[in-house]
Design a protein around this motif. Structure first.
Motif, mmCIF file in Angstrom:
data_model
loop_
_atom_site.group_PDB
_atom_site.id
_atom_site.type_symbol
_atom_site.label_atom_id
_atom_site.label_comp_id
_atom_site.label_asym_id
_atom_site.label_seq_id
_atom_site.Cartn_x
_atom_site.Cartn_y
_atom_site.Cartn_z
ATOM 1 N N ASP A 47 0.847 -1.191 0.000
ATOM 2 C CA ASP A 47 0.000 0.000 0.000
ATOM 3 C C ASP A 47 0.882 1.240 0.000
ATOM 4 N N GLN A 48 0.578 2.175 -0.880
ATOM 5 C CA GLN A 48 1.403 3.375 -0.966
ATOM 6 C C GLN A 48 1.065 4.337 0.161
ATOM 7 N N VAL A 49 2.096 4.764 0.874
ATOM 8 C CA VAL A 49 1.944 5.720 1.966
ATOM 9 C C VAL A 49 1.992 7.142 1.432
ATOM 10 N N GLY A 50 2.883 7.404 0.487
ATOM 11 C CA GLY A 50 3.044 8.746 -0.067
ATOM 12 C C GLY A 50 4.253 8.791 -0.980
ATOM 13 N N ARG A 51 4.837 9.995 -1.125
ATOM 14 C CA ARG A 51 6.020 10.184 -1.965
ATOM 15 C C ARG A 51 7.048 11.021 -1.228
ATOM 16 N N VAL A 52 8.321 10.728 -1.485
ATOM 17 C CA VAL A 52 9.417 11.455 -0.850
ATOM 18 C C VAL A 52 9.495 12.861 -1.437
ATOM 19 N N ARG A 53 9.501 13.871 -0.574
ATOM 20 C CA ARG A 53 9.660 15.251 -1.022
ATOM 21 C C ARG A 53 10.980 15.859 -0.556
ATOM 22 N N ASP A 54 11.597 15.316 0.503
ATOM 23 C CA ASP A 54 12.893 15.817 0.960
ATOM 24 C C ASP A 54 13.465 14.852 1.977
ATOM 25 N N LEU A 55 14.667 15.143 2.407
ATOM 26 C CA LEU A 55 15.321 14.362 3.446
ATOM 27 C C LEU A 55 15.778 15.320 4.538
ATOM 28 N N VAL A 56 15.789 14.845 5.776
ATOM 29 C CA VAL A 56 16.152 15.682 6.919
ATOM 30 C C VAL A 56 17.480 15.178 7.482
ATOM 31 N N ALA A 57 18.447 16.089 7.600
ATOM 32 C CA ALA A 57 19.770 15.718 8.102
ATOM 33 C C ALA A 57 20.157 16.638 9.249
ATOM 34 N N MET A 58 21.150 16.197 10.031
ATOM 35 C CA MET A 58 21.712 17.020 11.101
ATOM 36 C C MET A 58 23.204 17.177 10.824
ATOM 37 N N LEU A 59 23.617 18.422 10.562
ATOM 38 C CA LEU A 59 25.028 18.685 10.315
ATOM 39 C C LEU A 59 25.815 18.514 11.608
ATOM 40 N N ARG A 60 27.077 18.059 11.459
ATOM 41 C CA ARG A 60 27.909 17.832 12.633
ATOM 42 C C ARG A 60 29.250 18.541 12.469
ATOM 43 N N LEU A 61 29.903 18.833 13.581
ATOM 44 C CA LEU A 61 31.161 19.566 13.567
ATOM 45 C C LEU A 61 32.325 18.662 13.186
ATOM 46 N N GLY A 62 33.446 19.294 12.855
ATOM 47 C CA GLY A 62 34.688 18.554 12.619
ATOM 48 C C GLY A 62 34.719 17.783 11.320
ATOM 49 N N GLY A 63 33.925 18.154 10.350
ATOM 50 C CA GLY A 63 33.945 17.454 9.072
ATOM 51 C C GLY A 63 33.313 16.078 9.115
ATOM 52 N N ARG A 64 32.619 15.758 10.204
ATOM 53 C CA ARG A 64 31.960 14.454 10.293
ATOM 54 C C ARG A 64 30.739 14.427 9.383
ATOM 55 N N PRO A 65 30.491 13.316 8.705
ATOM 56 C CA PRO A 65 29.332 13.232 7.795
ATOM 57 C C PRO A 65 28.029 13.478 8.546
ATOM 58 N N PRO A 66 27.094 14.234 7.947
ATOM 59 C CA PRO A 66 25.799 14.482 8.602
ATOM 60 C C PRO A 66 25.018 13.189 8.782
ATOM 61 N N ARG A 67 24.301 13.125 9.862
ATOM 62 C CA ARG A 67 23.434 11.980 10.110
ATOM 63 C C ARG A 67 22.083 12.269 9.470
ATOM 64 N N LEU A 68 21.553 11.293 8.732
ATOM 65 C CA LEU A 68 20.219 11.422 8.148
ATOM 66 C C LEU A 68 19.184 11.019 9.193
ATOM 67 N N LEU A 69 18.296 11.939 9.512
ATOM 68 C CA LEU A 69 17.283 11.667 10.522
ATOM 69 C C LEU A 69 16.058 10.981 9.943
ATOM 70 N N GLY A 70 15.689 11.355 8.719
ATOM 71 C CA GLY A 70 14.493 10.752 8.136
ATOM 72 C C GLY A 70 14.116 11.390 6.817
ATOM 73 N N LEU A 71 12.933 11.026 6.339
ATOM 74 C CA LEU A 71 12.402 11.511 5.073
ATOM 75 C C LEU A 71 11.191 12.396 5.334
ATOM 76 N N VAL A 72 11.025 13.413 4.508
ATOM 77 C CA VAL A 72 9.779 14.180 4.491
ATOM 78 C C VAL A 72 8.908 13.547 3.411
ATOM 79 N N VAL A 73 7.792 12.972 3.820
ATOM 80 C CA VAL A 73 6.917 12.240 2.910
ATOM 81 C C VAL A 73 5.598 12.991 2.772
ATOM 82 N N GLU A 74 5.188 13.204 1.542
ATOM 83 C CA GLU A 74 3.888 13.830 1.284
ATOM 84 C C GLU A 74 2.865 12.729 1.062
#
Length: 447
Positions: free
Chosen positions: A24-51
């Motif tokens: 069953d279709q829930v929706g469609r991806v419209r964006d992704l949510v990330a948290m930037l981190r200090l020291g050049g560490r890769p951002p952690r992806l928190l989740g998707l914004v779904v419409e």
């Protein structure tokens, strides 16, 4: 995505359908949510914004994503239907990272972000952005402008800095297939800064179509950020009734300045529409319906109906007037519905099949009367004629609905609508939680 699977570039996720384990279709991806981190560490992806189907935007934590592959995202089947609200520490990947100007750490060279890639950490459900796809500018005679390369996240710097004049080319490329109403929904959820930058990158016709679908506040904000000459061009490209509504929201001096920059005929149409009472047939109408002389043929009428620039409502019928055959001077004789045109030989004169029995609306008719008129005669468009018998324009059902619905209807979800069942969806994922039938419960999302 299992450990070791190829990384995913986030632009490929824009508009991708999201399914629960049962298909069953829930929706469609419209964006992704990330948290930037200090020291050049890769951002952690928190989740998707779904419409979801109601156009509400919800947050889907990455911990509930079980698979990202084959142009689809599969979830555990349990999502939180609370509306997504971006927090100060969060960054929208598509909306805010693409098109940024950053610097390569090694050479201090300016580059433009075209895309970023995400990967899942081994043996965990956590995801992070680990690669950046960038384009170089001109730097040295031997380097070709536009050279692209993919680098580690730690190899670039500047993502956390405030940037003025950020481009929007790559962001728009991810949403180029969206209908104007859906692109308007994307713009509405961007920051005011990004909304202005994206609007500046759209061509006049596309921006006009999108403005017609935005709430009044967003329309005024975007128009105010454009150069006055361009703002006038965009107003000319809008449907006249929508442009008149937008102009009426502006201060008097701004309105007059823009009208002076518009083509005389377009400006005259705007002034005429704004002279009628708000919510009346005159204020709701468009001055550009299909108008034909009685000696025009059915073939002529069908050729006009086929114009791709017409809305379905305006193409539903043609109006027959004595010369001159332009609003507001042509004397109204009657109308012909396009279904009648389809039943007649091409050489038939429209004057011989015109419906003269249906009384037109007067421009002073108020919204309840206009609504009753359309409902009584099962019409999607109605002629508006003054007391002298001249055709002024036509009221379409979509404009009536705009005024019947609450002012913030574009920002509301349609309650009571269930997500559609998608046949042939992905198979059930072993070990995932079952989908909840009949709606999604409110569950903590971990944010």
């Amino acid at each position: 995505m299992p450990a070791g699977a190829p990384r995913v570039f986030v632009s490929h996720l824009a508009g991708v359908p999201v399914f629960d384990p049962n298909g069953d279709q829930v929706g469609r991806v419209r964006d992704l949510v990330a948290m930037l981190r200090l020291g050049g560490r890769p951002p952690r992806l928190l989740g998707l914004v779904v419409e979801v189907v109601t156009r509400r935007r919800i947050f889907l934590p990455m911990t509930r994503v079980t698979s990202v592959e084959s142009g689809q995202v599969i979830t555990t089947g349990v999502v939180n239907m609370r509306r997504f609200q971006q927090r100060p520490t969060e960054t929208l990947v598509l909306g805010e990272l693409l098109d940024r100007t950053v610097r390569l750490v090694e050479t201090d060279e300016q580059v433009t972000v075209l895309d970023v890639a995400m990967a899942q950490l081994p043996a965990r459900r956590d995801w992070q952005i680990d690669k950046v796809f960038v384009r170089r500018g001109r730097s040295g005679a031997l380097r070709r402008r536009g050279e692209t390369l993919t680098v580690d996240w730690s190899a670039v710097t500047g993502f956390s800095l405030e940037e003025q004049g950020q481009g929007a080319e790559n962001l728009l490329a991810t949403f180029e297939q969206l209908r104007p109403a859906d692109l308007a929904n994307v713009l509405h959820h961007l920051s005011a800064k990004r909304r202005g930058e994206v609007a500046a990158a759209l061509d006049d016709e596309r921006l006009a179509d999108v403005l017609e679908e935005l709430p009044d506040d967003d329309q005024v904000e975007i128009l105010g950020k454009l150069q006055e000459e361009r703002a006038a061009d965009v107003l000319e490209a809008m449907a006249p009734d929508d442009a008149a509504d937008l102009l009426s929201e502006l201060p008097e001096e701004d309105k007059e300045r823009l009208l002076a920059l518009m083509r005389p005929r377009d400006a005259a149409d705007m002034r005429r529409l704004m002279s009628y009472e708000e919510g009346s047939a005159g204020g709701l109408m468009t001055p550009d319906p299909i108008v034909l002389r009685p000696d025009a043929t059915v073939a002529d009428a069908l050729a006009r109906v086929r114009n791709r620039d017409l809305t379905p409502a305006l193409a539903a019928q043609v109006y027959v007037c004595r010369p001159p055959d332009e609003t507001p001077t042509g004397r109204y004789l009657g109308l012909v519905h396009f279904q009648r045109l389809l039943r007649e030989p091409p050489y038939t004169l429209v004057g011989s099949v015109v419906d003269t029995d249906l009384q037109p609306l007067r421009p002073e008719a108020l919204l309840p009367g206009v609504t009753s008129y359309l409902a009584t005669y099962n019409l999607v468009t109605a002629p508006v004629v003054d007391e002298s018998g001249s055709l002024l324009g036509a009221v379409t059902v979509d404009d009536v609905l705009d005024h019947l619905l609450p002012p913030d209807w574009r920002e509301r979800e349609l309650y009571g609508m269930a997500a559609p069942t998608v046949s042939g969806g992905p198979p059930t994922v072993p070990g995932s939680r079952p989908a909840v039938r009949g709606g999604w419960p409110e569950v903590p999302d971990g944010r």
